[in-house]
Design an enzyme around this catalytic site. Sequence first.
Site, short mmCIF file in Angstrom:
data_model
loop_
_atom_site.label_atom_id
_atom_site.label_comp_id
_atom_site.label_asym_id
_atom_site.label_seq_id
_atom_site.Cartn_x
_atom_site.Cartn_y
_atom_site.Cartn_z
NE ARG A 173 -37.47 -14.12 -54.33
CZ ARG A 173 -37.50 -15.25 -53.59
NH1 ARG A 173 -38.51 -16.10 -53.69
NH2 ARG A 173 -36.56 -15.50 -52.72
CD GLU A 190 -36.24 -10.81 -56.47
OE1 GLU A 190 -35.24 -11.55 -56.60
OE2 GLU A 190 -36.80 -10.62 -55.38
CB SER A 236 -33.05 -9.28 -54.30
OG SER A 236 -32.74 -9.90 -53.09
C1 LIG Z 1 -35.76 -4.49 -46.88
C2 LIG Z 1 -36.44 -5.40 -47.86
C3 LIG Z 1 -36.25 -6.76 -47.76
C4 LIG Z 1 -36.85 -7.62 -48.68
N1 LIG Z 1 -36.65 -8.96 -48.56
C5 LIG Z 1 -37.25 -9.81 -49.42
C6 LIG Z 1 -37.10 -11.22 -49.29
O1 LIG Z 1 -36.43 -11.71 -48.40
N2 LIG Z 1 -37.73 -12.01 -50.18
C7 LIG Z 1 -38.50 -11.52 -51.19
O2 LIG Z 1 -39.06 -12.30 -51.96
N3 LIG Z 1 -38.69 -10.17 -51.34
C8 LIG Z 1 -38.08 -9.32 -50.47
N4 LIG Z 1 -38.26 -7.96 -50.62
C9 LIG Z 1 -39.02 -7.44 -51.76
C10 LIG Z 1 -40.53 -7.25 -51.57
O3 LIG Z 1 -40.87 -7.03 -50.22
C11 LIG Z 1 -41.32 -8.43 -52.13
O4 LIG Z 1 -41.08 -8.60 -53.51
C12 LIG Z 1 -42.84 -8.26 -51.94
O5 LIG Z 1 -43.46 -9.44 -52.37
C13 LIG Z 1 -43.46 -7.07 -52.68
O6 LIG Z 1 -44.75 -6.87 -52.15
P1 LIG Z 1 -45.44 -5.43 -52.19
O7 LIG Z 1 -46.78 -5.55 -51.56
O8 LIG Z 1 -44.54 -4.40 -51.62
O9 LIG Z 1 -45.61 -5.26 -53.75
P2 LIG Z 1 -45.37 -3.95 -54.66
O10 LIG Z 1 -43.93 -3.59 -54.62
O11 LIG Z 1 -46.34 -2.89 -54.33
O12 LIG Z 1 -45.73 -4.55 -56.09
C14 LIG Z 1 -44.93 -5.55 -56.70
C15 LIG Z 1 -45.62 -6.00 -58.00
O13 LIG Z 1 -46.81 -6.71 -57.69
C16 LIG Z 1 -47.95 -6.06 -58.30
N5 LIG Z 1 -49.04 -6.18 -57.33
C17 LIG Z 1 -49.09 -5.70 -56.07
N6 LIG Z 1 -50.24 -6.07 -55.48
C18 LIG Z 1 -50.93 -6.80 -56.39
C19 LIG Z 1 -52.19 -7.45 -56.38
N7 LIG Z 1 -52.99 -7.46 -55.30
N8 LIG Z 1 -52.59 -8.10 -57.51
C20 LIG Z 1 -51.80 -8.14 -58.61
N9 LIG Z 1 -50.60 -7.52 -58.67
C21 LIG Z 1 -50.17 -6.86 -57.58
C22 LIG Z 1 -47.52 -4.63 -58.56
O14 LIG Z 1 -48.26 -4.05 -59.62
C23 LIG Z 1 -46.04 -4.83 -58.89
O15 LIG Z 1 -45.91 -5.22 -60.24
C24 LIG Z 1 -37.66 -7.08 -49.71
C25 LIG Z 1 -37.86 -5.70 -49.79
C26 LIG Z 1 -37.27 -4.86 -48.88
C27 LIG Z 1 -37.50 -3.39 -48.98
#
Ligand SMILES: Cc1cc2nc3c(=O)[nH]c(=O)nc-3n(C[C@H](O)[C@H](O)[C@H](O)COP(=O)(O)OP(=O)(O)OC[C@H]3O[C@@H](n4cnc5c(N)ncnc54)[C@H](O)[C@@H]3O)c2cc1C
Length: 303
Positions: free
Chosen positions: A178, A295, A225
Amino acid sequence: MWFKDLDKKLKELKINFKTDEPLSSYTSIKIGGPCKRMIFPEREESLLKIIDFMEEKGIPFFLLGGGSKLLISDRGFEGVVINLCSLKKREIIGENEKKIFLKILAGTRINEIIGLGIKKGFGGIEFLGGIPATLGGAIKMNAGAFGYTISQLVKKIKIYKNGEIKIIDSTDSLWEYRKFKESGIVLGAELELKKMKTEEIKKRLKEYLEKRRKMQPLFEKTFGSVFKNPASSYAGALIESCNLKGYQIGNAKISEKHANFIVNLGGAKATDVLKLMKLAQERVFKKFGIILEPEVNFLGCQL
Ligand SMILES: Cc1cc2nc3c(=O)[nH]c(=O)nc-3n(C[C@H](O)[C@H](O)[C@H](O)COP(=O)(O)OP(=O)(O)OC[C@H]3O[C@@H](n4cnc5c(N)ncnc54)[C@H](O)[C@@H]3O)c2cc1C
């Protein structure tokens, strides 16, 4: 205050922005107070210029992808949120008999990549289907499920750091559980996906979504998570063993379906979620001597 200078620069660079924008609408758990400015850069060039400007002026900023791994304070953020969701593009840059190579900008949604694959006949990323993430956020978090991670598909990553663009090859040493270890702003990446029949992609996607629906509160307001799985166990199983499934503080509740998810029942506060997280950490430590590591990422608050 910096607002006047920033607004002037944003207009000059033709970057759309909103003032005092509530962040709750931009997170999957629907929690978070307002930010001073939310900006929506659509082109890489203007994004880099505004980042340089903010760094030079000392204006605090935060990168927002899909907002699906974030807990934001109820007070919000006294700075600029860079909403990267407008920075999106997917382009096929090559192929061979078995594989297809794509160049994708950071703000592109994972579901859009899967959708393009269904149309054009490539897959291998369906394990992330149903996650409301962007490519940039998925890379930053090394998102994974069902034994796969995005790191296995990434070939090159384009990063902006210290005023410079770097394109780096993806090697094992850059990734851990992660986590993408390189700092900086992920601007985009090259992915290697498999040529597959549309029917097969749809079948796999359906199977993964079905598994998720059974195991996780997929259609409720959560940030996925809450804690990372410790080395030898599952965070959800540990929390469940402490009889915390269904435990509620304010309008936040530890999911009945999966104990490593916290659900916003409607109007929950970040402080309610933090209290639940603390409680889970304390109970698990007391019973098993294991420290659960969050996480989720925090903005304006901390555990
Ligand atoms: C229903 C549900 C199910 C999920 N299932 C999983 C799963 O199975 N596996 C899993 O790993 N995760 C899961 N997640 C969590 C989440 O979707 C992941 O962690 C995902 O990678 C986050 O991406 P995001 O674009 O939403 O990032 P954000 O939540 O917007 O940001 C996360 C972090 O990354 C940084 N960030 C965002 N974009 C950039 C960029 N371009 N450059 C540098 N930093 C950046 C942000 O500043 C922040 O610190 C789930 C979430 C939900 C709601």
